[in-house]
Design a protein around this motif. Structure first.
Motif, PDB file in Angstrom:
ATOM      1  N   ALA A  88      -9.835 -10.631  -7.731  1.00  0.00           N
ATOM      2  CA  ALA A  88     -10.372 -10.008  -6.520  1.00  0.00           C
ATOM      3  C   ALA A  88      -9.949 -10.791  -5.278  1.00  0.00           C
ATOM      4  O   ALA A  88      -9.568 -10.198  -4.258  1.00  0.00           O
ATOM      5  N   TRP A  89     -10.008 -12.132  -5.357  1.00  0.00           N
ATOM      6  CA  TRP A  89      -9.560 -12.945  -4.225  1.00  0.00           C
ATOM      7  C   TRP A  89      -8.069 -12.768  -3.987  1.00  0.00           C
ATOM      8  O   TRP A  89      -7.609 -12.738  -2.833  1.00  0.00           O
ATOM      9  N   TRP A  92      -7.586  -9.516  -2.197  1.00  0.00           N
ATOM     10  CA  TRP A  92      -8.019  -9.665  -0.811  1.00  0.00           C
ATOM     11  C   TRP A  92      -6.947 -10.375   0.013  1.00  0.00           C
ATOM     12  O   TRP A  92      -6.609  -9.942   1.115  1.00  0.00           O
ATOM     13  N   ALA A  93      -6.394 -11.451  -0.537  1.00  0.00           N
ATOM     14  CA  ALA A  93      -5.372 -12.213   0.183  1.00  0.00           C
ATOM     15  C   ALA A  93      -4.115 -11.374   0.400  1.00  0.00           C
ATOM     16  O   ALA A  93      -3.521 -11.390   1.492  1.00  0.00           O
ATOM     17  N   ALA A  94      -3.709 -10.631  -0.622  1.00  0.00           N
ATOM     18  CA  ALA A  94      -2.514  -9.801  -0.492  1.00  0.00           C
ATOM     19  C   ALA A  94      -2.719  -8.701   0.551  1.00  0.00           C
ATOM     20  O   ALA A  94      -1.858  -8.478   1.412  1.00  0.00           O
ATOM     21  N   ALA A  95      -3.851  -8.013   0.484  1.00  0.00           N
ATOM     22  CA  ALA A  95      -4.122  -6.934   1.446  1.00  0.00           C
ATOM     23  C   ALA A  95      -4.241  -7.492   2.861  1.00  0.00           C
ATOM     24  O   ALA A  95      -3.727  -6.889   3.823  1.00  0.00           O
ATOM     25  N   SER A  96      -4.892  -8.648   2.993  1.00  0.00           N
ATOM     26  CA  SER A  96      -5.030  -9.257   4.324  1.00  0.00           C
ATOM     27  C   SER A  96      -3.670  -9.652   4.885  1.00  0.00           C
ATOM     28  O   SER A  96      -3.375  -9.417   6.064  1.00  0.00           O
ATOM     29  N   PRO A 118      -6.929  -6.237  11.808  1.00  0.00           N
ATOM     30  CA  PRO A 118      -7.035  -6.692  10.415  1.00  0.00           C
ATOM     31  C   PRO A 118      -8.315  -7.474  10.118  1.00  0.00           C
ATOM     32  O   PRO A 118      -8.737  -7.560   8.965  1.00  0.00           O
ATOM     33  N   LEU A 119      -8.947  -8.017  11.170  1.00  0.00           N
ATOM     34  CA  LEU A 119     -10.217  -8.706  10.950  1.00  0.00           C
ATOM     35  C   LEU A 119     -11.268  -7.767  10.364  1.00  0.00           C
ATOM     36  O   LEU A 119     -12.114  -8.191   9.567  1.00  0.00           O
ATOM     37  N   GLY A 126     -14.057 -10.009   2.615  1.00  0.00           N
ATOM     38  CA  GLY A 126     -14.091 -11.448   2.373  1.00  0.00           C
ATOM     39  C   GLY A 126     -15.506 -11.981   2.265  1.00  0.00           C
ATOM     40  O   GLY A 126     -15.786 -12.863   1.448  1.00  0.00           O
ATOM     41  N   VAL A 127     -16.412 -11.466   3.101  1.00  0.00           N
ATOM     42  CA  VAL A 127     -17.806 -11.903   3.042  1.00  0.00           C
ATOM     43  C   VAL A 127     -18.418 -11.537   1.695  1.00  0.00           C
ATOM     44  O   VAL A 127     -19.117 -12.348   1.066  1.00  0.00           O
ATOM     45  N   ILE A 128     -18.154 -10.329   1.228  1.00  0.00           N
ATOM     46  CA  ILE A 128     -18.680  -9.896  -0.080  1.00  0.00           C
ATOM     47  C   ILE A 128     -18.128 -10.783  -1.190  1.00  0.00           C
ATOM     48  O   ILE A 128     -18.864 -11.224  -2.081  1.00  0.00           O
TER      49      ILE A 128
END
Length: 143
Positions: A88-89, A92-96, A118-119, A126-128
């Motif tokens: 999942a991380w 998230w990193a790839a999509a960000s 993008p924020l 990211g918070v979740i």
């Protein structure tokens, strides 16, 4: 009553022999080609004698007392993050990263820095993930 070689074998008997063959393959005693050939013959076998021939040249293996691998012997707290959470991380990193590259390309081609949208993509997600990582159970579910 002892099992005679002429006695018919059950599906459970064949499954036990298949597990033994898999273990011998994992330990390097037989190659994958030999394993596939023996497995093919295994499911054609009808009697205990035919099953015994498939493992006659292999040492006995007690499937109930196999050695524990080093990674499985570690305590769960030492194993690090659960693989699903790690994935999942990574997502998230790839999509960000992709969103920031798009934002940068649009800003450069526009000649002015535009609103950092993008924020809004990476922030809530990211918070979740952060809350799940800090407060969640990082253990894989056992069935």
């Amino acid at each position: 009553m002892a099992n005679s070689p002429e006695m018919r074998a059950s599906d459970g008997d064949r499954d036990r022999v298949a597990a033994i063959l898999r273990e011998h393959t994992a330990q390097g005693r037989i190659t994958m080609d030999e394993f596939n050939e023996r497995l093919e013959n295994l499911y054609k076998s009808k009697t205990y004698g035919e099953l015994a021939k498939l493992t006659a040249d292999l040492p006995d293996v007690d499937l109930r007392h196999l050695p524990v691998k080093a990674s499985a012997a570690q305590k769960p707290s030492q194993q690090g993050m659960h693989s699903g959470l790690r994935a999942a991380w990574s997502a998230w990193a790839a999509a960000s990263g992709i969103n920031w590259v798009i934002w940068l390309i649009v800003s450069v081609t526009a000649g002015d820095l535009i609103y950092p949208w993008p924020l809004w993509v990476m922030g809530p997600w990211g918070v979740i993930l952060l809350v799940s990582t800090v407060f969640g159970n990082n253990q894989p579910k056992r069935t």
